[in-house]
Each structure stands twice: as C-alpha cells, then as structure tokens.
Design a protein around this motif. Structure first.
Motif, mmCIF file in Angstrom:
data_model
loop_
_atom_site.group_PDB
_atom_site.id
_atom_site.type_symbol
_atom_site.label_atom_id
_atom_site.label_comp_id
_atom_site.label_asym_id
_atom_site.label_seq_id
_atom_site.Cartn_x
_atom_site.Cartn_y
_atom_site.Cartn_z
ATOM 1 N N GLN A 1 49.163 -16.655 21.968
ATOM 2 C CA GLN A 1 48.983 -15.244 22.311
ATOM 3 C C GLN A 1 47.758 -15.036 23.203
ATOM 4 O O GLN A 1 46.998 -14.087 23.050
ATOM 5 C CB GLN A 1 48.858 -14.390 21.037
ATOM 6 C CG GLN A 1 50.089 -14.380 20.158
ATOM 7 C CD GLN A 1 51.276 -13.700 20.836
ATOM 8 O OE1 GLN A 1 51.132 -12.673 21.496
ATOM 9 N NE2 GLN A 1 52.455 -14.296 20.676
ATOM 10 N N GLY A 2 47.582 -15.966 24.132
ATOM 11 C CA GLY A 2 46.499 -15.840 25.101
ATOM 12 C C GLY A 2 45.133 -16.234 24.593
ATOM 13 O O GLY A 2 44.144 -16.114 25.333
ATOM 14 N N GLN A 3 45.036 -16.708 23.349
ATOM 15 C CA GLN A 3 43.753 -17.103 22.786
ATOM 16 C C GLN A 3 43.778 -18.584 22.418
ATOM 17 O O GLN A 3 44.732 -19.071 21.805
ATOM 18 C CB GLN A 3 43.420 -16.273 21.547
ATOM 19 C CG GLN A 3 43.199 -14.801 21.830
ATOM 20 C CD GLN A 3 42.766 -14.040 20.586
ATOM 21 O OE1 GLN A 3 42.980 -14.500 19.470
ATOM 22 N NE2 GLN A 3 42.172 -12.881 20.774
ATOM 23 N N VAL A 4 42.698 -19.287 22.824
ATOM 24 C CA VAL A 4 42.572 -20.689 22.454
ATOM 25 C C VAL A 4 42.214 -20.775 20.978
ATOM 26 O O VAL A 4 41.251 -20.142 20.532
ATOM 27 C CB VAL A 4 41.508 -21.397 23.307
ATOM 28 C CG1 VAL A 4 41.306 -22.834 22.813
ATOM 29 C CG2 VAL A 4 41.917 -21.390 24.768
ATOM 30 N N ARG A 5 42.988 -21.540 20.231
ATOM 31 C CA ARG A 5 42.792 -21.579 18.775
ATOM 32 C C ARG A 5 42.846 -23.021 18.276
ATOM 33 O O ARG A 5 43.711 -23.792 18.667
ATOM 34 C CB ARG A 5 43.879 -20.758 18.078
ATOM 35 C CG ARG A 5 43.763 -20.709 16.557
ATOM 36 C CD ARG A 5 44.898 -19.943 15.931
ATOM 37 N NE ARG A 5 44.977 -18.581 16.412
ATOM 38 C CZ ARG A 5 45.942 -17.728 16.072
ATOM 39 N NH1 ARG A 5 46.921 -18.144 15.273
ATOM 40 N NH2 ARG A 5 45.949 -16.501 16.534
ATOM 41 N N TRP A 6 41.887 -23.355 17.422
ATOM 42 C CA TRP A 6 41.913 -24.623 16.693
ATOM 43 C C TRP A 6 42.495 -24.383 15.306
ATOM 44 O O TRP A 6 42.140 -23.407 14.631
ATOM 45 C CB TRP A 6 40.512 -25.194 16.539
ATOM 46 C CG TRP A 6 39.984 -25.910 17.743
ATOM 47 C CD1 TRP A 6 39.186 -25.397 18.731
ATOM 48 C CD2 TRP A 6 40.217 -27.277 18.099
ATOM 49 N NE1 TRP A 6 38.903 -26.355 19.663
ATOM 50 C CE2 TRP A 6 39.523 -27.523 19.306
ATOM 51 C CE3 TRP A 6 40.940 -28.318 17.516
ATOM 52 C CZ2 TRP A 6 39.530 -28.760 19.935
ATOM 53 C CZ3 TRP A 6 40.955 -29.554 18.142
ATOM 54 C CH2 TRP A 6 40.253 -29.773 19.337
ATOM 55 N N GLN A 7 43.382 -25.269 14.878
ATOM 56 C CA GLN A 7 43.875 -25.269 13.507
ATOM 57 C C GLN A 7 43.458 -26.577 12.842
ATOM 58 O O GLN A 7 43.394 -27.619 13.498
ATOM 59 C CB GLN A 7 45.396 -25.150 13.466
ATOM 60 C CG GLN A 7 45.952 -23.882 14.092
ATOM 61 C CD GLN A 7 47.460 -23.845 13.974
ATOM 62 O OE1 GLN A 7 48.029 -23.846 12.881
ATOM 63 N NE2 GLN A 7 48.139 -23.815 15.112
ATOM 64 N N THR A 8 43.179 -26.507 11.554
ATOM 65 C CA THR A 8 42.729 -27.683 10.806
ATOM 66 C C THR A 8 43.571 -27.846 9.552
ATOM 67 O O THR A 8 43.792 -26.890 8.820
ATOM 68 C CB THR A 8 41.250 -27.550 10.411
ATOM 69 O OG1 THR A 8 40.459 -27.338 11.589
ATOM 70 C CG2 THR A 8 40.756 -28.802 9.707
ATOM 71 N N ARG A 9 44.047 -29.061 9.316
ATOM 72 C CA ARG A 9 44.788 -29.386 8.107
ATOM 73 C C ARG A 9 44.204 -30.673 7.503
ATOM 74 O O ARG A 9 43.597 -31.478 8.202
ATOM 75 C CB ARG A 9 46.269 -29.633 8.395
ATOM 76 C CG ARG A 9 46.992 -28.497 9.087
ATOM 77 C CD ARG A 9 47.411 -27.403 8.136
ATOM 78 N NE ARG A 9 48.318 -26.498 8.817
ATOM 79 C CZ ARG A 9 47.929 -25.446 9.540
ATOM 80 N NH1 ARG A 9 46.632 -25.179 9.664
ATOM 81 N NH2 ARG A 9 48.825 -24.670 10.138
#
Length: 598
Positions: free
Chosen positions: A430-438
């Motif tokens: 959605q136009g935003q750089v995002r980090w996800q962590t698992r």
C-alpha cells in the motif's frame, strides 16, 4: 469492487474430497466453514491441533489429540495433495488409547523427518515418537521424555544452541514439576533436574520458546492457572535462567507470540479462563524486552473462557491477525481479531457469528491446499463429564488478491527444522515500505502448532525487496528481489544472493541486536566470553562499511575474570539499510562478522 471468490466444500466420504466452484460476491467473509467430511464429522473429546508434514510430501497433514478421561486414540489425517485426506489407522501415534492433551512435532534427530511428542494426563506416560522415514511415527518407550505425568504442553527449542532440539514439558497436577529434557544426540535425552525452570512448582499450561529481548538467547515463557503468575524465564547463556513475572491475577491457559506492530520484536497475547465464567485476556507489547499491556483495543474487555490462540496473517495483508478459542462457559463463541496494520487488534464478529454451546480447545493455522492462504482447524472438547463428545471445526480460506510467500528452512549448523530462526522480509505494501518479522517455532499457542512453513502475507507487493534469515547458530542468509506466490527453500549457510554471509566464530563472542533497526537501535552490544580474555589485554571493536570505512569504534582493557561487555553507539550515525562488518580484536586475535541493518 466485486471479486471472484473460490468456495471449497467437502463431501462426506471415507476421506475428504475438495469440490471447487466459483461464485461472485462483494465483501465475502474470508473463511468458510467445512460442513462435511470425516475430519469434521468424527466425534471425540479433542485437545491439540497440529499442522505438520508427516510424510515430507510438501502438503500439511493434521494431527488431533484426544483427552477423554478413560482414554481415546488420537487422530492423524494425511493430505495427499489432490484434496483428499486419509485417516491413519493402526500406527503407534494413533493407538495409545490414553488421555492426551498437547502435542509438538519437530525433527529432533536431524534426519529430515518430522518426529512427535504427545503429552498425557492422569499419571500416564507421555509419548515420544520417532519418524521411521516413511511417515510412520514409532513410540520410543525407553527415552527420557516418557515418564508418567499430568502433562499439558510440550515445545521443542534449542536452548543450549548445540544444533539439537531440546524439549520442555509443562504439568498442571501431581507433583507440578515441569520437565526440561536436553537432547544429547543419537536419540538420547538427559533430564535436567536443577534450576528454576524445573523446580518452580505451579499449575502450568502453555509453553513457548521465544526471544523476549535482543540478546539472541532463546528464552522460555510458561503460563500458569489458579491465579498464579505467568513466568518469563530469561536465558543467561550458560544453561541457567532467571525469572520475570509477565501477567498476573488470572488463570492463564494459552499464550501466543508474534510481532504485531512490525517493530522487529515479539509481542505476546495471554489468554485467561475462569472455567465457567469469563475472564479478561491481555495483550503485551514488547519494547526491547520491556512489556507494557496494550489497552487500546478491546481484547482485555471481551471476556471469554479462553483455551487456545494463534497468530497468523489469514487475509495476507502484511500483518498478524489473531484467533482465540473459548470453552467451558455456556453460550460461548470464538474470536478473530483483525490487525489494523499498526498492532491494533479489532474483533471481527462476522466469521464466528453464531453462539454455540460447545467447548473449543486448541487451534492452528495451516495451508491445506497450498494456495498461499492459511486455513484454520479447531479442536472441540466436552464441557463436562456428562457432555457429549464433539466434532472438530475446519475453516477454508477463500483467498483474495493479496500476494504471499512461504519459506521452508533447512538448518545445517542449527537444528534441521531451523526452529528458533528469525525471518525478516521487506516489501512495499500500500505504498509503504514494511518489514515483517517471524520466528520459526514448534508451538503457536496452548495445544496448537501452526504449519512450520514461515508464512508471510504481502498485500499488493510485487516482490520481496529483501529477506534476512538469522539462524540460531549466528549464521545469516540474505536474499534480494524475491518473486512471490511460491514456497522458497532457504538452507543455512548456502548463499542465496550476491551477499555472501558465511563466517566462522573462533572466539566465543555474542553480538546483539543483529539484524538491527536503523530507526530503533541505539547501540550494538558485544560480549566476549571469559575464556577468551587475558588480563590487561587490549580489546577493540569497530563497525565498518563493506567499502572499509570505519563508522564507529570502541576500545577497552578488561581485568579478566568474568565475560566482558562493550557497546558501539549508533546514535546520529545516519546509517542506511544493508550489510556492515563488525570487527573484534583481542591482541593478535581477530573476529569479523556480518551485521545486517534494516
């Protein structure tokens, strides 16, 4: 805009068969309950639900434990990849006839096959099961993890970081001693009898191995009922633990950990039960090892006699949602909470809209048909001794337009399953750089185990810009510009991009946080263990770019004795995401390691 939804329905037969039909609808609910098939029509007094690929064919199978007081065989359903599930009969794993509760599956002997451990109550022996390579799980009656107990849950985790999975088991009655079994290799275990993790006597239920802070040592979280405090056992790195209270004043059954606010550390949901009366649940947000209760949503106000829980991104929008099961109360229903993207969880009453007078227990997410959208399985139990046995619930995910990626880990120096590995993924959603962590783990909540494939919803992202795997051994894999909509296999130490991240650690040095956030990390901490230290020996640590530029350095002269800790301040360094080199020098000895910034 209307979107095409795939509705999947099971026909009733000796095994489960998918029929697929297409329909068009707006705002269709994400999950559809399966109404027929043996897996949802067999009556039992069920406890645990585990998604696990028993026969290594790439499809999630389903194990369900049964805890009927007089004893009842457990159930294992094999997924053959065509939409059919066949029920396993006659093998040890489904023939114990005991009152089983929890279950946890992992490759404890590093042979590439999934083994199992099932807890039993009423003083009956627990069961350790070794996979013979064909998917047949054979009871190991002479191994240490098989004593008579009132056991609730078990979880695999490598707390001493030797590449072998150890086992922790909780107990809620009898002596109330919890058990820690150290894996010695070759199928042998040693019961640990000293230390607070096995000598604290509480009415324990759930157990999670988790990184509660950023020191990269595997910690242990145990929930307790009877209004006893829940305890976070922090790993000291020398085989011992120190304790910290996390959540008090309620009878807690379940706990689930996940990075719900995408800040890189793991938050925790704690599910409480009043047994026939509702109790408030709690959500704690982790801030670098400090936990604060989140009261922005309604979780603490929603009541429920909560037994099970599990985080999972079931709508593939790039954040973790939460499912909560309830039981033993009258006229109760289960909960699903949608993540708004900032860690705020809002209850969605659409999926579990009907109040049902049944008892739900364990719950887990797994991708039954390998379409990238995780499905849901719930174990149901008797509310009391006079209640009828229940059928279990399956919900199939209808999917949407969001993208996804699943990652299968293979450890080399670390345990084969990569349990304890942290996986980070970056994408533009959605136009935003995002980090996800698992984190790869062997228990996702009380009596529940999600699929061991690490699942990421990716929203409208077209690629994963970066993937970082931080292995328990300290090894790091990095991959860039990864295509989505598939299963990605990552093997420890095998370079998956032009960034080579293979290194030796001749000195006993611990560094954290790694990877580190350029927005949230104020410093890097380096600990040199005491056996490496020589009195009055000069030590220097320094952080460099890959072009050799020195970013920051520090020097010290320890007096010997205990381990020595040093820090590098990152404040005002204006670092960019990427790979850096950390050098630690002790006189003529030097150790270099890769540090990942995101």
């Amino acid at each position: 805009m209307c979107v095409m939804q795939i509705q999947r329905v099971f026909l009733k037969s000796a095994s489960l068969i998918f029929l697929i039909s297409m329909s068009f609808s707006c705002l269709s609910q994400q999950l559809t309950q399966v109404s027929s098939g043996r897996i949802v029509s067999t009556r039992s007094d069920s406890r645990s639900v585990n998604f696990i690929d028993i026969n290594n064919d790439g499809w999630d199978d389903i194990f369900i434990s049964n805890g009927l007081q007089g004893g009842q065989d457990d159930m294992l359903y094999l997924n053959d990849g065509t939409g059919q599930f066949s029920e396993v009969k006659g093998e040890d794993i489904v023939s114990d006839g005991k009152a089983s509760v929890g279950a946890t599956f992992a490759d404890y002997n590093n042979d590439g096959q999934q083994d199992g451990f099932v807890t039993n109550w009423y003083g009956q022996n627990d069961g350790l099961f070794r996979n013979d390579g064909t998917g047949n799980l054979v009871i190991q009656e002479q191994s240490a993890p098989s004593k008579g107990t009132f056991a609730e849950a078990g979880a695999w985790g490598d707390y001493d970081n030797d590449g072998l999975l150890d086992l922790y088991v909780t107990n809620s009655s009898g002596s109330k001693e919890n058990f820690l079994y150290q894996n010695l290799g070759n199928g042998e275990f040693k019961e640990i009898t000293q230390g607070i993790v096995v000598n604290d006597l509480s009415t324990s239920r759930a157990v999670n191995w988790i990184y509660a802070n950023d020191d990269r040592l595997l910690d242990l979280f145990v929930t307790n009922e009877n209004n006893e405090a829940n305890i976070l056992y922090l790993n000291n790195g020398d085989g011992t633990f120190s304790s910290k209270v996390l959540g008090t004043g309620r009878s807690t059954f379940t706990s689930s950990w996940g990075d719900i606010d995408s800040d890189g550390d793991f938050d925790v949901f704690i599910g409480n039960t009043g047994i026939t009366r509702g109790a408030g649940n709690k959500l704690f947000i982790n801030d670098n090892g400090n936990f604060d209760q989140n009261i922005n949503g309604t979780i603490h106000l929603d009541g429920g006699c909560t037994n099970g829980s599990a985080f999972g991104d079931y709508d593939n929008d790039g954040d973790l949602d939460l499912v909560v099961t309830n039981g033993f109360c009258d006229n109760q229903k289960n909960f699903i909470y949608e993540n708004l993207g900032d860690g705020t969880l809002v209850k969605n009453d659409e999926i579990f809209s009907v109040v049902r007078d049944i008892c739900s227990y364990g719950v887990a997410w797994g991708d039954i048909n390998n379409d990238g959208f995780i499905d849901l399985m719930i174990a149901n139990c008797k509310k009391n001794a006079n209640d009828l046995e229940q059928t279990n619930d399956m919900y199939l995910n209808n999917g949407n337009d969001n993208n996804w990626l699943k990652i299968k880990l293979e450890g080399v120096e670390s345990n084969r399953d990569g349990i304890g590995a942290i996986v980070k993924i970056k994408g533009s959603i959605q136009g935003q750089v995002r980090w996800q962590t698992r984190m790869a783990n062997s228990q996702s909540g009380y009596s529940g185990q999600n699929s061991r494939l690490v699942h990421f919803g990716m929203g409208d992202a077209e690629i994963a810009d970066s993937i970082i795997v931080l292995w328990p051994s300290g090894e790091i894999n990095v991959k860039a510009n990864v295509s989505l909509g598939r299963v990605l296999n990552i093997k420890e130490g095998i370079s998956t991009s032009s960034i080579e991240v293979e290194e030796q650690n001749p000195l006993k040095i611990r560094t954290w946080p790694n990877p580190f956030s350029i927005d949230n990390s104020a410093s890097l901490t380096v600990v040199i263990e005491k056996e490496n230290l020589i009195s009055r020996e000069s030590i220097s640590i320094s952080l460099h770019s890959l072009l050799g530029q020195t970013i920051v350095s520090n020097h010290s002269t320890p007096r010997g004795g205990d381990s020595h800790k040093m820090e590098l301040s990152l404040s005002n360094k204006k670092l960019l995401p990427g790979v850096y080199l950390l050098r630690t020098s002790l006189s003529k000895r030097e150790y270099s390691q890769k540090i990942i910034a995101f």
